[in-house]
Design an enzyme around this catalytic site. Structure first.
Site, PDB file in Angstrom:
ATOM      1  N   CYS A 173      -1.152   5.943   7.067  1.00  0.00           N
ATOM      2  CA  CYS A 173      -2.412   5.329   7.490  1.00  0.00           C
ATOM      3  C   CYS A 173      -2.105   4.348   8.620  1.00  0.00           C
ATOM      4  O   CYS A 173      -1.141   3.588   8.549  1.00  0.00           O
ATOM      5  CB  CYS A 173      -3.046   4.591   6.317  1.00  0.00           C
ATOM      6  SG  CYS A 173      -4.467   3.583   6.761  1.00  0.00           S
TER       7      CYS A 173
ATOM      8  N   CYS B  60      -2.969  -0.747   8.727  1.00  0.00           N
ATOM      9  CA  CYS B  60      -2.282  -2.027   8.455  1.00  0.00           C
ATOM     10  C   CYS B  60      -0.825  -1.933   8.900  1.00  0.00           C
ATOM     11  O   CYS B  60       0.086  -1.959   8.082  1.00  0.00           O
ATOM     12  CB  CYS B  60      -2.356  -2.370   6.970  1.00  0.00           C
ATOM     13  SG  CYS B  60      -4.023  -2.556   6.338  1.00  0.00           S
TER      14      CYS B  60
ATOM     15  N   CYS C  21     -12.146 -11.189  21.292  1.00  0.00           N
ATOM     16  CA  CYS C  21     -11.309 -10.369  20.420  1.00  0.00           C
ATOM     17  C   CYS C  21     -10.211  -9.676  21.217  1.00  0.00           C
ATOM     18  O   CYS C  21      -9.470  -8.863  20.672  1.00  0.00           O
ATOM     19  CB  CYS C  21     -12.165  -9.331  19.675  1.00  0.00           C
ATOM     20  SG  CYS C  21     -13.041  -8.189  20.772  1.00  0.00           S
TER      21      CYS C  21
ATOM     22  N   CYS D  45       0.833  -1.212   0.000  1.00  0.00           N
ATOM     23  CA  CYS D  45       0.000   0.000   0.000  1.00  0.00           C
ATOM     24  C   CYS D  45       0.864   1.256   0.000  1.00  0.00           C
ATOM     25  O   CYS D  45       1.796   1.380   0.797  1.00  0.00           O
ATOM     26  CB  CYS D  45      -0.919   0.009   1.214  1.00  0.00           C
ATOM     27  SG  CYS D  45      -2.012   1.446   1.273  1.00  0.00           S
TER      28      CYS D  45
ATOM     29  N   GLN E 147     -19.405 -10.018  11.558  1.00  0.00           N
ATOM     30  CA  GLN E 147     -17.943 -10.115  11.521  1.00  0.00           C
ATOM     31  C   GLN E 147     -17.423  -9.577  10.185  1.00  0.00           C
ATOM     32  O   GLN E 147     -17.927  -9.939   9.120  1.00  0.00           O
ATOM     33  CB  GLN E 147     -17.497 -11.561  11.696  1.00  0.00           C
ATOM     34  CG  GLN E 147     -17.723 -12.110  13.091  1.00  0.00           C
ATOM     35  CD  GLN E 147     -16.666 -11.669  14.093  1.00  0.00           C
ATOM     36  OE1 GLN E 147     -15.743 -10.915  13.764  1.00  0.00           O
ATOM     37  NE2 GLN E 147     -16.795 -12.118  15.320  1.00  0.00           N
TER      38      GLN E 147
ATOM     39  N   CYS F 105      -7.087   1.401  -1.365  1.00  0.00           N
ATOM     40  CA  CYS F 105      -7.022   0.660  -0.110  1.00  0.00           C
ATOM     41  C   CYS F 105      -7.085  -0.829  -0.441  1.00  0.00           C
ATOM     42  O   CYS F 105      -7.865  -1.242  -1.304  1.00  0.00           O
ATOM     43  CB  CYS F 105      -8.182   1.055   0.804  1.00  0.00           C
ATOM     44  SG  CYS F 105      -8.206   0.143   2.375  1.00  0.00           S
TER      45      CYS F 105
ATOM     46  N   ASP G  44     -19.324 -14.414  23.737  1.00  0.00           N
ATOM     47  CA  ASP G  44     -18.498 -13.653  22.789  1.00  0.00           C
ATOM     48  C   ASP G  44     -18.619 -12.166  23.122  1.00  0.00           C
ATOM     49  O   ASP G  44     -19.256 -11.392  22.403  1.00  0.00           O
ATOM     50  CB  ASP G  44     -18.966 -13.940  21.358  1.00  0.00           C
ATOM     51  CG  ASP G  44     -18.066 -13.301  20.302  1.00  0.00           C
ATOM     52  OD1 ASP G  44     -17.027 -12.709  20.671  1.00  0.00           O
ATOM     53  OD2 ASP G  44     -18.405 -13.373  19.103  1.00  0.00           O
TER      54      ASP G  44
ATOM     55  N   GLU H 127     -28.539 -10.096  24.299  1.00  0.00           N
ATOM     56  CA  GLU H 127     -27.773  -8.996  23.700  1.00  0.00           C
ATOM     57  C   GLU H 127     -28.327  -7.662  24.206  1.00  0.00           C
ATOM     58  O   GLU H 127     -29.543  -7.515  24.379  1.00  0.00           O
ATOM     59  CB  GLU H 127     -27.864  -9.064  22.171  1.00  0.00           C
ATOM     60  CG  GLU H 127     -27.401  -7.858  21.407  1.00  0.00           C
ATOM     61  CD  GLU H 127     -25.926  -7.553  21.632  1.00  0.00           C
ATOM     62  OE1 GLU H 127     -25.602  -6.369  21.826  1.00  0.00           O
ATOM     63  OE2 GLU H 127     -25.117  -8.511  21.618  1.00  0.00           O
TER      64      GLU H 127
END
Length: 471
Positions: free
Chosen positions: A82, A85, A428, A76, A302, A178, A401, A352
């Site tokens: 940026c 990444c 996560c 990139c 996701q 991108c 989760d 939830e």
């Protein structure tokens, strides 16, 4: 002493590890920790600090004395500016190594856990163009390069459509290309910008809170059959709005859901805003095995569709389903995991906090002809109680989760009181997961651990842990 003179220069720092938010970790000869930007393990650098904390420095490299053998050329053009990444300069197999290492380190260092052999991390099939959702911001005062700043020529074009510069809420990096989302994402974003400039459509001024164009969101599906485009407008100017939307409708047949929001709040979140459908449907559809999920502008799904399927298969495998289980799916979102396992168990109760997510879960379950899922909206720590379980049934299996902050201590306490035979914990954030697991292992033993790479080129990693009730 001037601020400049307080910056410290370090020579011959060897990068030995990765640390917080994926930064390169080095140590001075006297043991001082220095986090270095845009470096990877194996590099040796001279660096200058730009921030000092009590226990460490943050520094930028000023010279690479030796380059790591695990370096790779970033694909990139925006790499280094940026912040999206940060590991694009590291070979993918090394990214996987350090992701797995971070999970193991967190579980052992924070959780003090007695672990089984941790399974090898599940790599992502796609390491670029894997995201199904991207959000971009408009700005009338884009981030300028150092060359532009030093130039004597007047900057003619200051409009931008891209990402926020890390740590700078009012600066937007203008993107040419991108590598995170499949086509036609780049084509749509660049055409929106071109058309807006050519037709004098104003870009948002975040400081003065004015301008027509505020944000742009693009969602795609793994089937490649549909694209959702949502433009967030600040100024309510119907003629200009229609001009842009009609152009996009005519230019991109792939856009099956063309939506917009008029948002004049101080922040640009859309969850409390009315989403208006200009053309097509209000949703796109994602498919997983024999299930379909309608995804609208506000839905959580996701962001790596292919890898989400792998994550859910691992979760289902870890659950060791026999066929007659009562399952609780905590933090169910739009009920994807609940529906993914529903046909193999007696019933699933999903909980939830977000009411709209629960409504979408019910709708998707109905579309999928699943009648053994019950979805309940409410604050987890208030809903998931002994009284709730007495009403809905004792769980044999709990899948949880939670968001990055992990489970509330009251939720963990209820799990310990209920003592379901098995728990599958998807996370996560392995640091908060480790904190919760340390408490759960009072009554449970960890039987399986499997990291999953959902976000190549970044330090982020998911982790799945199976727990069995101790005899």
């Amino acid at each position: 002493m001037s601020k400049r003179n307080r910056h410290k220069t370090f020579e011959n720092l060897e990068v030995i590890d990765t640390g917080h938010k994926g930064k390169a970790v080095t140590k001075t000869t006297d043991g001082q920790v220095v986090f270095v930007d845009n470096a990877i393990p194996g590099d040796i650098v001279h660096a200058k600090s730009y921030k000092k904390r009590r226990r460490y420095y943050q520094a930028k490299p000023i010279e690479f004395v030796k380059l790591s053998s695990h370096r790779t050329e970033p694909v990139c053009e925006h790499f280094g500016t940026c912040g999206g990444c940060k590991w694009q300069n590291m070979e993918y197999n090394q990214q996987l190594y350090y992701k797995q290492k971070s999970v193991e380190d967190n579980l052992k260092r924070i959780g003090h856990l007695d672990l089984p052999s941790i399974s090898k991390i599940k790599a992502s099939e796609d390491i670029y163009f894997y995201r199904n959702k991207m959000e971009f911001s408009f700005s009338n005062n884009r981030w300028l390069t150092q060359k532009e700043i030093e130039s004597e020529n007047e900057i003619q074009q200051k409009n931008a459509l891209g990402f926020h510069i890390p740590g700078m809420w009012d600066k937007i990096l203008d993107l040419n290309a991108c590598h995170l989302q499949q086509d036609p994402s780049n084509a749509i974003r660049n055409e929106v910008k071109r058309f807006a400039i050519d037709n004098d459509l104003s870009f948002f001024d975040v400081k003065q809170q004015k301008g027509l164009l505020r944000t742009l969101m693009i969602r795609t599906t793994s089937t490649g059959e549909a694209v959702m485009l949502l433009i967030q407008f600040y100024d309510d100017k119907p003629a200009q709005r229609k001009l842009l939307l009609e152009h996009l409708k005519q230019s991109f047949s792939e856009i099956t859901a063309l939506l917009y929001v008029i948002n004049q709040k101080a922040n640009d979140t859309i969850y409390d805003q009315d989403v208006i459908c200009y053309h097509g449907q209000e949703f796109i559809t994602e498919v997983m095995e024999d299930l379909s999920f309608k995804i609208d502008a506000k839905s959580f799904y996701q962001t790596n569709s292919k890898q989400a399927y792998e994550l859910y298969k691992i979760t289902r495998d870890f659950a060791q389903i026999q066929g007659n289980e009562v399952v609780y799916d905590l933090y169910t979102g739009t009920g994807t995991i609940a529906q993914f396992i529903a046909k193999k168990v007696k019933k699933v109760i999903g909980i939830e906090a977000v009411t709209e997510a629960i409504e979408k879960a019910k709708l998707n379950a109905s579309d999928n002809k699943i009648d053994n899922c019950k979805f309940v909206a409410g604050d987890m720590k208030k809903v998931f109680t002994q009284e709730f379980v007495a009403k809905h049934g004792q769980p044999d299996l709990v899948i949880t989760d939670p968001p990055r902050e992990g489970m509330h201590k009251d939720v963990v306490k209820v799990l310990l009181d209920l003592k379901p035979q098995r728990i599958v914990y998807v996370s996560c954030n392995s640091a908060t997961q480790a904190r919760d697991l340390e408490i759960l292992t009072k009554s449970y033993k960890i039987t399986k651990v499997k990291p999953v790479d959902m976000f190549p080129q970044t330090h982020h990693v998911e982790n799945v842990v199976a727990l069995e009730l101790k005899s």
